[in-house]
Design an enzyme around this catalytic site. Structure first.
Site, PDB file in Angstrom:
ATOM      1  N   GLU A   9       0.934  -1.361  -0.153  1.00  0.00           N
ATOM      2  CA  GLU A   9       0.336   0.322  -0.319  1.00  0.00           C
ATOM      3  C   GLU A   9       0.696   1.032  -0.151  1.00  0.00           C
ATOM      4  O   GLU A   9       0.753   2.244   1.137  1.00  0.00           O
ATOM      5  CB  GLU A   9      -0.964  -0.354   1.127  1.00  0.00           C
ATOM      6  CG  GLU A   9      -0.119   0.227   2.286  1.00  0.00           C
ATOM      7  CD  GLU A   9       0.423  -1.869   3.517  1.00  0.00           C
ATOM      8  OE1 GLU A   9       0.293  -2.302   2.724  1.00  0.00           O
ATOM      9  OE2 GLU A   9       0.418  -1.292   4.676  1.00  0.00           O
ATOM     10  N   HIS A  18      -8.787  -3.762  -1.101  1.00  0.00           N
ATOM     11  CA  HIS A  18      -7.672  -4.249   0.268  1.00  0.00           C
ATOM     12  C   HIS A  18      -6.239  -2.548   0.357  1.00  0.00           C
ATOM     13  O   HIS A  18      -6.029  -2.371   1.433  1.00  0.00           O
ATOM     14  CB  HIS A  18      -6.721  -5.189  -0.048  1.00  0.00           C
ATOM     15  CG  HIS A  18      -5.729  -5.151   1.392  1.00  0.00           C
ATOM     16  ND1 HIS A  18      -6.492  -6.195   2.454  1.00  0.00           N
ATOM     17  CD2 HIS A  18      -4.740  -5.260   1.713  1.00  0.00           C
ATOM     18  CE1 HIS A  18      -4.589  -6.300   3.473  1.00  0.00           C
ATOM     19  NE2 HIS A  18      -4.779  -5.889   2.438  1.00  0.00           N
ATOM     20  N   GLU A  19      -5.798  -2.575  -0.940  1.00  0.00           N
ATOM     21  CA  GLU A  19      -4.191  -1.907  -0.697  1.00  0.00           C
ATOM     22  C   GLU A  19      -4.846  -0.212  -0.289  1.00  0.00           C
ATOM     23  O   GLU A  19      -3.950   0.620  -0.247  1.00  0.00           O
ATOM     24  CB  GLU A  19      -3.107  -2.023  -2.063  1.00  0.00           C
ATOM     25  CG  GLU A  19      -3.396  -3.672  -2.096  1.00  0.00           C
ATOM     26  CD  GLU A  19      -1.883  -3.833  -0.562  1.00  0.00           C
ATOM     27  OE1 GLU A  19      -1.394  -3.118  -0.015  1.00  0.00           O
ATOM     28  OE2 GLU A  19      -1.994  -5.315  -0.642  1.00  0.00           O
ATOM     29  N   HIS A  73      -5.590   0.634   2.766  1.00  0.00           N
ATOM     30  CA  HIS A  73      -4.429   1.194   3.528  1.00  0.00           C
ATOM     31  C   HIS A  73      -5.067   2.018   4.137  1.00  0.00           C
ATOM     32  O   HIS A  73      -4.587   2.903   4.942  1.00  0.00           O
ATOM     33  CB  HIS A  73      -3.494   0.465   2.907  1.00  0.00           C
ATOM     34  CG  HIS A  73      -3.514  -1.211   3.574  1.00  0.00           C
ATOM     35  ND1 HIS A  73      -3.498  -1.216   5.419  1.00  0.00           N
ATOM     36  CD2 HIS A  73      -3.205  -2.601   3.081  1.00  0.00           C
ATOM     37  CE1 HIS A  73      -3.242  -2.191   5.367  1.00  0.00           C
ATOM     38  NE2 HIS A  73      -3.010  -3.110   4.261  1.00  0.00           N
ATOM     39  N   GLU A  80      -3.950  -4.528   9.497  1.00  0.00           N
ATOM     40  CA  GLU A  80      -4.680  -5.167   8.607  1.00  0.00           C
ATOM     41  C   GLU A  80      -5.706  -6.380   9.116  1.00  0.00           C
ATOM     42  O   GLU A  80      -6.141  -6.129   7.917  1.00  0.00           O
ATOM     43  CB  GLU A  80      -3.920  -6.836   8.392  1.00  0.00           C
ATOM     44  CG  GLU A  80      -1.887  -6.146   7.847  1.00  0.00           C
ATOM     45  CD  GLU A  80      -2.046  -5.652   6.831  1.00  0.00           C
ATOM     46  OE1 GLU A  80      -3.494  -5.738   5.748  1.00  0.00           O
ATOM     47  OE2 GLU A  80      -0.966  -4.736   6.022  1.00  0.00           O
ATOM     48  N   ASP A 134       7.855 -10.405  10.332  1.00  0.00           N
ATOM     49  CA  ASP A 134       6.887 -11.160   9.566  1.00  0.00           C
ATOM     50  C   ASP A 134       6.125 -12.060  10.020  1.00  0.00           C
ATOM     51  O   ASP A 134       5.564 -13.094   9.711  1.00  0.00           O
ATOM     52  CB  ASP A 134       8.492 -11.669   8.615  1.00  0.00           C
ATOM     53  CG  ASP A 134       8.170 -10.730   7.161  1.00  0.00           C
ATOM     54  OD1 ASP A 134       8.097  -9.651   6.969  1.00  0.00           O
ATOM     55  OD2 ASP A 134       8.819 -11.357   6.612  1.00  0.00           O
ATOM     56  N   TYR A 175      -5.242 -10.512   9.553  1.00  0.00           N
ATOM     57  CA  TYR A 175      -5.676  -9.604   8.800  1.00  0.00           C
ATOM     58  C   TYR A 175      -7.442 -10.765   8.917  1.00  0.00           C
ATOM     59  O   TYR A 175      -8.420  -9.551   9.197  1.00  0.00           O
ATOM     60  CB  TYR A 175      -5.634 -10.532   7.487  1.00  0.00           C
ATOM     61  CG  TYR A 175      -4.187 -10.331   6.942  1.00  0.00           C
ATOM     62  CD1 TYR A 175      -2.936 -10.482   7.182  1.00  0.00           C
ATOM     63  CD2 TYR A 175      -3.679  -9.667   5.370  1.00  0.00           C
ATOM     64  CE1 TYR A 175      -1.587  -9.970   6.457  1.00  0.00           C
ATOM     65  CE2 TYR A 175      -2.788  -8.607   5.307  1.00  0.00           C
ATOM     66  CZ  TYR A 175      -2.121  -9.443   5.470  1.00  0.00           C
ATOM     67  OH  TYR A 175      -0.268  -8.225   4.713  1.00  0.00           O
TER      68      TYR A 175
HETATM   69  N1  BES Z   1       1.025  -4.645   3.813  1.00  0.00           N
HETATM   70  C1  BES Z   1       0.649  -5.944   3.200  1.00  0.00           C
HETATM   71  C2  BES Z   1       1.673  -6.227   2.844  1.00  0.00           C
HETATM   72  C3  BES Z   1       3.161  -6.743   3.860  1.00  0.00           C
HETATM   73  C4  BES Z   1       2.741  -7.110   5.179  1.00  0.00           C
HETATM   74  C5  BES Z   1       4.181  -6.694   3.476  1.00  0.00           C
HETATM   75  C6  BES Z   1       4.060  -6.758   5.967  1.00  0.00           C
HETATM   76  C7  BES Z   1       5.236  -6.556   4.489  1.00  0.00           C
HETATM   77  C8  BES Z   1       4.719  -7.113   5.918  1.00  0.00           C
HETATM   78  C9  BES Z   1      -0.281  -6.132   2.067  1.00  0.00           C
HETATM   79  O1  BES Z   1      -1.233  -4.773   2.276  1.00  0.00           O
HETATM   80  C10 BES Z   1      -1.126  -7.122   2.094  1.00  0.00           C
HETATM   81  O2  BES Z   1      -1.870  -7.292   2.885  1.00  0.00           O
HETATM   82  N2  BES Z   1      -0.715  -7.969   0.842  1.00  0.00           N
HETATM   83  C11 BES Z   1      -1.377  -8.870   0.647  1.00  0.00           C
HETATM   84  C12 BES Z   1      -2.659  -8.233   0.771  1.00  0.00           C
HETATM   85  C13 BES Z   1      -3.814  -9.253   0.702  1.00  0.00           C
HETATM   86  C14 BES Z   1      -5.096  -8.354  -0.046  1.00  0.00           C
HETATM   87  C15 BES Z   1      -4.388  -9.506   1.947  1.00  0.00           C
HETATM   88  C16 BES Z   1       0.101 -10.014  -0.478  1.00  0.00           C
HETATM   89  O3  BES Z   1      -0.027  -9.341  -0.190  1.00  0.00           O
HETATM   90  O4  BES Z   1      -0.647 -11.211   0.014  1.00  0.00           O
HETATM   91 ZN    ZN Z   2      -2.530  -4.982   3.524  1.00  0.00          ZN
END
Ligand code: BES
Ligand code: ZN
Length: 631
Positions: A300, A324-325, A328, A347, A402, A410
Site C-alpha cells: 500500500e 485492500h491496498e 490502507h 491489516e 514478519d 488479517y
Molecule cells: N501491507 C501488506 C503487505 C505486507 C505486510 C508486506 C507485512 C510486508 C509485511 C499488504 O497490504 C497486504 O496485506 N498484501 C497481501 C494482499 C492482501 C489482499 C491480503 C499480500 O501481499 O498477499
Molecule cells: Zn494489507
C-alpha cells in the site's frame, strides 16, 4: 524521571500537532480519548524522545551494473533540549560520512550489527541546527531492494523496486525506521536515460531533467508525514495509462493495457471507500504493476500501490486486492500501527474495509464469498499457531515482525470488526469508524489507544454492548471467541454440492459450473475430498483446464491439490508456475507441501535450483528455511 516524563509529553504533543500536510482535516466528531503513551518499538534503535526525524531528502543515483544506490540522505529532525546525539537505523549500508548543513563532518558511529535489526547509526547533533546529511551506498544484497536482470522483466530492460515493510527501509535509507516516527520526504533519483523512476509520492509522470551522460533525474515530494516503511521507489521501462481523473496504472509497456482494463473498477472503489469512511486524503491513487518476482500480492505505498502481475486474471476476478491496498489509505497509512506488535490494527481494519468496498462495488453475495474464503483460511491456519500467536495483540520482542503476518492479523482482526458491526448495528459502527479515522489521522495507533477510543465513543454509555463484544477476548485471547459471527454464502453451498456430486461419481462435464466466478472454483477445490485418484484428477484437469489456467489463485489451489495427491502429470504446470512468478503466498506453501513428502522433496529441490535466482530475498529467505538451504 519527572524531567523525562515532561520531555516525553512535549514530544508526544509535537508529534500530535504535526498533521499530514496542507489539507485541513475534517472536524473530527466524537470524543478524543485520553491518549495512552506510545510503547517503545523493539525493532528500532531510534530514541525519538531525544531526537526524532521529521523529514528525509534523498539524492540517489541508481547504478544497475553495481546494483547500488548511492548518494545522500539529508534528515531534518526535532531534538529535545540538551540532546547531543541522534540515533538512526541502518542495515548493510556503507556510510561514507555525515555532514552538517555547511558540509562540515560530524562525528558518528555505527554500532554492532544484528542480522534482523541492522545497527544503530549514532550521529553527533550539530550546533548549526537540526539537519544532518548522510553520504552512503547500499549493498547489492540490500533486503529491501530487488535489482532485476533484463530477462526477469516483461520489457527486457533492467528493473528495480523497493519493499520497505516491515523493517527493511533501513537497508536503503538511513533513517529512524519505526512506524510511529512519521516523516515527510522528497527525493531526486538519477537513473539510466532509458528508464523511468516512480515513487510513493507526488511527481510521478513529471518530466525528468537530463543529468550527465546518458542519465536523467526524477524529482518527488510527499508533504504528508508517513511511516518510513511506506517510502518506496521503482525504476524500469514504465508507462502510464489513465483510468479515471485521479487514478491510473503504471506498468511495463506490454502489460500496461491489460492492467488498465483489469483495474477499471478502481474509481468505483474510491467512491465507495470515501462514501463509507471519509475523504481520500492523498491526491492521486495509482497502481504500479511490477515484474512477477514481486514477493507480495500488493503493498500500500501511498499514492502508488505496488502490485503483483499475478492478479491480472483477464476477467477482473482478483481485483479485491486493489480494494485492500486502497483501504490502507485509511487504515495503515493514515492511522498506523505504532509498533509491529499492533500489526493487526493495520491489516485487520483493512481486511474489514476491503470487504465493505467489495460489497459496494460487486454486491453482498460476492463479498460473502470473499469473507467465507477468508474464514476457511483462518480456521485452517489458526490451529497451527502457538497460543500466544493467536492473539491480535502480539509481543514480537526478539522476533521478525514478519512472524505476525498471518491470518490472525488479517482475518481474525477483520472478524473482530465484523463482530462489533453486528453488535452495534452497521450505522453506529460506520459512524464510529469514520470518526476514528478522522480523530487519529496521521497518527500512530496502539491496541490500548483503540480500546480507549472505543470506550469513549462506540461503547460509551452502553456497557451491555461492550460486554457483548468482549474486546479483551479478541485482543488477548487465543482462537476465535464464541461471539465470532459465521458467514453464510448461498453460492458456496451450491459449489459444495457440486464437489460432493463429483466425489460420488458425477463426471466433471456434468457438474453445474456455468457462470462460476473464481471464488466458486476456489471453494469447489476446497470442498473436494482430501484424497483423489489419478483418474479423478485427470478428469478434472481435462474438463476444466486447471493446469493451464492463467488465473493464479485457481492454478495455486489446483497445484496444492495435485501435490497432496502426488499427481505427477501436474508437475510441469507446477514447475512453470514456480519459475514464472515469485509471490511468496503462492511459492512458499507449494514448496512446503512438496518438502513434506518423499515424492515431493526431490521435485522441490530440482525446481528450486532453477527458480531461486529469480526470487526476491523475502521469498527465497522463507523457502530456504523450509527446504533446509543454507544460503
Ligand atoms: N501491507 C501488506 C503487505 C505486507 C505486510 C508486506 C507485512 C510486508 C509485511 C499488504 O497490504 C497486504 O496485506 N498484501 C497481501 C494482499 C492482501 C489482499 C491480503 C499480500 O501481499 O498477499
Ligand atoms: Zn494489507
Amino acid at each position: 524521571m519527572i524531567a523525562r516524563l515532561s520531555l516525553f509529553a512535549l514530544l508526544v504533543t509535537l508529534a500530535a500537532c504535526r498533521t499530514g500536510g496542507d489539507e485541513a482535516a475534517p472536524a473530527a466528531s466524537g470524543e478524543a480519548a485520553e491518549q495512552a503513551p506510545l510503547p517503545t518499538d523493539v525493532h528500532s534503535y531510534a530514541k525519538p524522545e531525544e531526537a526524532r526525524v521529521t523529514h528525509v531528502a534523498l539524492d540517489l543515483d541508481a547504478d544497475f551494473d553495481l546494483k547500488e544506490l548511492s548518494g545522500m540522505a539529508t534528515l531534518t529532525f526535532e531534538a529535545a533540549e540538551g540532546a547531543e546525539e541522534i540515533v538512526l537505523d541502518v542495515r548493510d549500508l556503507t556510510i561514507e560520512g555525515v555532514m552538517d548543513a555547511s558540509g562540515d563532518s560530524l562525528a558518528y558511529e555505527v554500532g554492532e550489527s544484528d542480522p534482523l535489526l541492522g545497527a544503530p547509526l549514532t550521529v553527533q547533533i550539530p550546533e548549526s541546527g537540526e539537519t544532518i546529511t548522510v553520504r552512503y551506498r547500499t549493498s547489492p544484497e540490500a533486503a529491501a531492494v530487488q535489482w532485476l536482470r533484463p530477462e526477469q522483466t516483461a520489457s527486457g530492460q533492467p528493473f528495480l523496486f523497493t519493499q520497505g515493510q516491515a523493517i527493511l527501509t533501513r537497508t536503503w535509507v538511513p533513517t529512524q525506521d519505526s512506524p510511529g516516527i512519521r516523516q515527510t520526504y522528497e527525493a531526486e533519483i538519477t537513473v539510466p536515460e532509458s528508464l523511468t523512476a516512480v515513487m510513493s509520492a507526488e511527481g510521478n509522470g513529471d518530466d525528468p531533467v537530463a543529468s550527465g551522460e546518458g542519465a536523467r533525474t526524477f524529482g518527488f515530494e510527499l508533504d504528508k508525514a508517513v511511516p518510513p516503511y511506506l517510502i518506496a521507489l521503482a525504476i524500469g521501462d514504465l508507462e502510464f495509462r489513465e483510468i479515471g481523473e485521479r487514478t491510473g496504472v503504471w506498468a511495463e509497456p506490454t502489460v500496461v493495457e491489460s492492467a488498465a482494463s483489469e483495474f477499471v473498477d478502481v474509481d468505483a472503489m474510491m467512491d465507495a471507500a470515501e462514501e463509507l469512511y471519509g475523504p481520500y486524503r492523498w491526491g492521486r491513487y495509482d497502481v504500479l504493476v511490477l515484474p512477477a518476482s514481486f514477493p507480495f500480492g500488493g503493498m500500500e505505498n501511498p499514492l502508488l500501490t505496488f502490485a503483483t502481475p499475478t492478479i491480472l486474471a483477464g476477467d477482473r476476478s482478483l481485483v479485491s486486492l486493489v480494494a485492500h491496498e486502497l483501504a490502507h489509505s485509511w487504515s495503515g497509512n493514515l492511522v498506523t500501527n505504532a509498533t509491529w506488535d499492533d500489526f493487526w490494527i493495520n491489516e485487520g481494519f483493512t481486511s474489514y474495509f476491503e470487504n465493505r468496498i467489495m460489497e459496494e462495488v460487486s454486491g453482498p453475495e460476492y463479498a460473502q464469498m470473499l469473507e467465507s474464503l477468508s474464514r476457511t483460511g483462518l480456521d485452517e491456519e489458526i490451529t497451527g499457531l502457538d497460543e500466544a500467536d493467536q492473539h491480535l495483540r502480539l509481543n514480537l520482542v526478539g522476533r521478525d515482525p514478519d512472524d505476525g503476518m498471518n491470518a490472525i492479523a488479517y482475518d481474525k482482526g477483520a472478524l473482530f470488526l465484523r463482530t462489533m458491526e453486528e453488535a452495534a448495528g452497521r450505522e453506529a459502527f460506520d459512524a464510529w469508524l469514520r470518526g476514528y479515522f478522522d480523530r487519529h489521522a496521521f497518527q500512530p495507533m496502539t491496541t490500548d489507544r483503540l480500546l480507549a477510543d472505543l470506550d469513549a465513543n462506540l461503547f460509551k454509555g452502553n456497557p451491555a454492548l461492550r460486554d457483548e463484544v468482549n474486546p479483551e477476548a479478541w485482543i488477548d485471547g487465543p482462537g476465535l471467541p464464541a461471539n465470532a459471527p459465521r458467514v453464510e454464502s448461498a453460492a458456496f453451498a451450491r459449489a459444495e454440492a457440486q464437489a460432493e456430486a463429483f466425489a460420488s461419481g458425477t463426471a466433471p462435464g456434468e457438474l453445474e459450473t456455468e457462470g462460476w466466478s473464481t471464488h466458486e472454483w476456489l471453494h469447489f477445490m476446497q470442498s473436494l475430498p482430501g484424497e483423489l485418484k489419478p483418474v479423478q484428477l485427470a478428469n478434472l484437469d481435462e474438463a476444466f483446464g486447471f493446469s493451464d489456467t492463467g488465473n493464479s489463485e485457481i492454478r495455486f489451489a489446483w497445484l496444492k491439490t495435485a501435490i497432496a495427491n502426488e499427481y505427477d502429470p501436474a508437475v510441469p504446470s507446477l514447475e512453470l508456475f514456480l519459475t514464472s512468478q515469485g509471490r511468496r503466498k503462492f511459492v512458499l506453501p507449494l514448496f512446503r507441501d512438496l518438502a513434506a513428502s518423499e515424492w515431493g522433496k526431490p521435485i522441490a529441490d530440482r525446481i528450486y535450483r532453477a527458480a531461486r535466482p529469480g526470487y526476491h530475498f523475502i521469498t527465497s529467505d522463507s523457502v530456504d528455511d523450509v527446504l533446509g538451504v543454507n544460503a
